[in-house]
Design an enzyme around this catalytic site. Sequence first.
Site, PDB file in Angstrom:
ATOM      1  N   GLN A 127       0.736  -1.418   0.016  1.00  0.00           N
ATOM      2  CA  GLN A 127       0.108   0.016  -0.022  1.00  0.00           C
ATOM      3  C   GLN A 127       0.894   1.299  -0.052  1.00  0.00           C
ATOM      4  OE1 GLN A 127      -0.392  -2.551   1.886  1.00  0.00           O
ATOM      5  NE2 GLN A 127      -2.717  -3.031   2.432  1.00  0.00           N
ATOM      6  N   ASP A 171      -6.559   1.334  12.413  1.00  0.00           N
ATOM      7  CA  ASP A 171      -7.846   0.504  12.172  1.00  0.00           C
ATOM      8  C   ASP A 171      -8.707   0.584  13.421  1.00  0.00           C
ATOM      9  OD1 ASP A 171      -5.992  -0.340   9.928  1.00  0.00           O
ATOM     10  OD2 ASP A 171      -7.755  -0.997   9.262  1.00  0.00           O
TER      11      ASP A 171
HETATM   12  O1  MRU Z   1      -5.224  -3.438   4.989  1.00  0.00           O
HETATM   13  P1  MRU Z   1      -5.632  -2.035   4.506  1.00  0.00           P
HETATM   14  O2  MRU Z   1      -4.988  -1.460   3.413  1.00  0.00           O
HETATM   15  O3  MRU Z   1      -7.139  -1.841   4.725  1.00  0.00           O
HETATM   16  O4  MRU Z   1      -4.829  -1.482   5.906  1.00  0.00           O
HETATM   17  C1  MRU Z   1      -5.143   0.150   6.144  1.00  0.00           C
HETATM   18  C2  MRU Z   1      -4.231   0.700   7.138  1.00  0.00           C
HETATM   19  O5  MRU Z   1      -3.756  -0.016   7.950  1.00  0.00           O
HETATM   20  C3  MRU Z   1      -4.529   2.087   7.609  1.00  0.00           C
HETATM   21  O6  MRU Z   1      -3.387   2.637   8.070  1.00  0.00           O
HETATM   22  C4  MRU Z   1      -5.680   2.325   8.296  1.00  0.00           C
HETATM   23  O7  MRU Z   1      -6.909   1.615   8.036  1.00  0.00           O
HETATM   24  C5  MRU Z   1      -5.891   3.844   8.486  1.00  0.00           C
HETATM   25  S1  MRU Z   1      -6.656   4.434   6.970  1.00  0.00           S
HETATM   26  C6  MRU Z   1      -6.941   6.188   7.383  1.00  0.00           C
END
Ligand code: MRU
Length: 353
Positions: free
Chosen positions: A202, A243
């Site tokens: 990501q 999260d």
């Molecule tokens: O697995 P993902 O890409 O959904 O994980 C996203 C994250 O860990 C982000 O840092 C978190 O959701 C915050 S987004 C503002």
Amino acid sequence: MSGKGTPETLYFKDNMLHLLDQRLLPNKLSYRVCKSPEEVAAAVREMSVRGAPAIGVSAAYGYLLAVIEAKEKGFTGTDFFSHIETAFNTLAGARPTAVNLVWALQRMQEKLEHYRDCSAQMICLEMNKEADSIFAEDYRNNMLIGKHGSALVEGKSSFLTHCNAGALATAGYGTALGVIRASHEEGKVLKVYADETRPLLQGARLTAFELMEEGVPVALITDSCAGSLMQQGKIDLVVVGADRIAANGDTANKIGTYSLAVLASYHWIPFYVAAPLSTIDLSLVTGQDINIENRAAEEITSIGREKVAPDGVEALNPAFDVTPAGLIRAIITEKGVVHEPDRDKIEALFHNW
Ligand code: MRU
């Protein structure tokens, strides 16, 4: 390099949810169109849309699609509401860690309760308004998070961030990247170091893309490079998203976040978490109670379609880890900054909400 600006993460039009398919970024800009709650749940599960707030907003529109379906199928009474309840459960089960998912669904459900005795037409209208409000509030909250966060930045600074907590992970502007964006607007960003964020990259695919589109100076690094950069004095602060945040401030975020927090603490570098109140789960006493998603081994035994590990190797792939509150200098929310977070300070945030 300055680009054209980050494309919209999602929008609802003609009774369809259009999700920028983040699995294809940065190589292809394409929207995945969802016409039912099941299609939204699949898009969340398969990570076409990801990032806690964006998952929450998507779930709200998924719920709205269930209401529209119930109306179009002519359901009445119990049938109407049980159709929506089934959709609630399908959406809620799409991913386990980001609390924004269930938070948004519960908010939609509360609204539905309020209009329970109204016509299907009226219910659809009101639910559409509620989903739109969840979207708009998320955007506004991120701007406030950016403003509060940039006030913590002293002079021109080098940032480190992990995963993608940007416009792409939210209704827009971003949380951690919101802080970076606001700091950039004030001329306070020397450089942003973006962890590539194994295994789904990501950081490389989304954060690097987003910051380049916004004209923010960014350098991509491997996850294992962060410690060395800190040792060389090249990082002034770390800012990440979340999260789920437990009542005491323990924070679940993308796997690798905890390692960064430990490194930051060792090097006396401030470590900040930027998140809206909708990411705080007061029902959980500590981070130990957070349900951490385990994902398929293939995500780490392969890179893209290329196998990189021997057949049959055991592989562990937790998607998130938990950073204890004691390692977090402050949690930046739309309601202000919680320095050295603990249960009392976090609860106080909600009193005027
Ligand atoms: O697995 P993902 O890409 O959904 O994980 C996203 C994250 O860990 C982000 O840092 C978190 O959701 C915050 S987004 C503002």
